[in-house]
Write a protein that holds these residues in place. Structure first.
Motif, PDB file in Angstrom:
ATOM      1  N   GLU A  23       4.653  -1.886   6.697  1.00  0.00           N
ATOM      2  CA  GLU A  23       4.521  -0.596   6.017  1.00  0.00           C
ATOM      3  C   GLU A  23       4.176  -0.791   4.548  1.00  0.00           C
ATOM      4  O   GLU A  23       3.375  -0.042   3.983  1.00  0.00           O
ATOM      5  N   THR A  24       4.746  -1.815   3.922  1.00  0.00           N
ATOM      6  CA  THR A  24       4.444  -2.111   2.522  1.00  0.00           C
ATOM      7  C   THR A  24       2.979  -2.509   2.366  1.00  0.00           C
ATOM      8  O   THR A  24       2.285  -2.029   1.460  1.00  0.00           O
ATOM      9  N   GLU A  28       0.251  -0.319   0.231  1.00  0.00           N
ATOM     10  CA  GLU A  28      -0.506  -0.920  -0.866  1.00  0.00           C
ATOM     11  C   GLU A  28      -2.009  -0.765  -0.634  1.00  0.00           C
ATOM     12  O   GLU A  28      -2.758  -0.441  -1.556  1.00  0.00           O
ATOM     13  N   ARG A  29      -2.450  -0.974   0.587  1.00  0.00           N
ATOM     14  CA  ARG A  29      -3.876  -0.839   0.917  1.00  0.00           C
ATOM     15  C   ARG A  29      -4.346   0.593   0.695  1.00  0.00           C
ATOM     16  O   ARG A  29      -5.361   0.839   0.039  1.00  0.00           O
ATOM     17  N   ILE A  30      -3.605   1.544   1.229  1.00  0.00           N
ATOM     18  CA  ILE A  30      -3.981   2.954   1.088  1.00  0.00           C
ATOM     19  C   ILE A  30      -3.911   3.377  -0.373  1.00  0.00           C
ATOM     20  O   ILE A  30      -4.770   4.113  -0.863  1.00  0.00           O
ATOM     21  N   GLY A  31      -2.915   2.883  -1.090  1.00  0.00           N
ATOM     22  CA  GLY A  31      -2.790   3.196  -2.506  1.00  0.00           C
ATOM     23  C   GLY A  31      -3.976   2.686  -3.306  1.00  0.00           C
ATOM     24  O   GLY A  31      -4.505   3.399  -4.175  1.00  0.00           O
ATOM     25  N   LEU A  35      -6.594   5.083  -5.333  1.00  0.00           N
ATOM     26  CA  LEU A  35      -6.873   4.916  -6.759  1.00  0.00           C
ATOM     27  C   LEU A  35      -8.361   4.732  -7.013  1.00  0.00           C
ATOM     28  O   LEU A  35      -8.915   5.299  -7.960  1.00  0.00           O
ATOM     29  N   LYS A  36      -9.016   3.946  -6.169  1.00  0.00           N
ATOM     30  CA  LYS A  36     -10.469   3.758  -6.315  1.00  0.00           C
ATOM     31  C   LYS A  36     -11.207   5.081  -6.152  1.00  0.00           C
ATOM     32  O   LYS A  36     -12.249   5.300  -6.767  1.00  0.00           O
TER      33      LYS A  36
END
Length: 98
Positions: A23-24, A28-31, A35-36
């Protein structure tokens, strides 16, 4: 032969740790992607953002709203326009408030 309760608890704890790590990684990937895409610069209510993400998830799953995730087909085309308009609408409304 049955597993002792202690072994099952150990296995469960190990699996819960694996789930937490997965899940972490996903968060992080989706975050990073969000942001991009510029979502970090937009003030948007968490509930609205979650609803937009749910629409996006439906779009990429190709499922109808409220389905159990097993249906595939033409519903994806319908979900595309609603996810796009919701995301664009949220961005537009927030830009106007700035």
């Amino acid at each position: 032969m049955k597993k002792p309760t202690s072994k099952i608890r150990e296995e469960l704890a190990r699996l819960q740790e694996q789930l937490k790590q997965a899940e972490t990684r996903d968060a992080e990937r989706i975050g990073r992607i969000a942001l991009k895409a510029g979502l970090g610069e937009i003030e948007v209510d968490d509930a609205d953002l979650q609803a937009a993400f749910e629409d996006i998830a439906k779009r990429f799953r190709g499922t109808k709203a409220g389905s159990n995730g097993k249906e595939k087909g033409a519903a994806g085309a319908t979900g595309t326009s609603s996810a796009t308009s919701l995301s664009a609408g949220a961005a537009t409304s927030q830009a106007g408030e700035a």
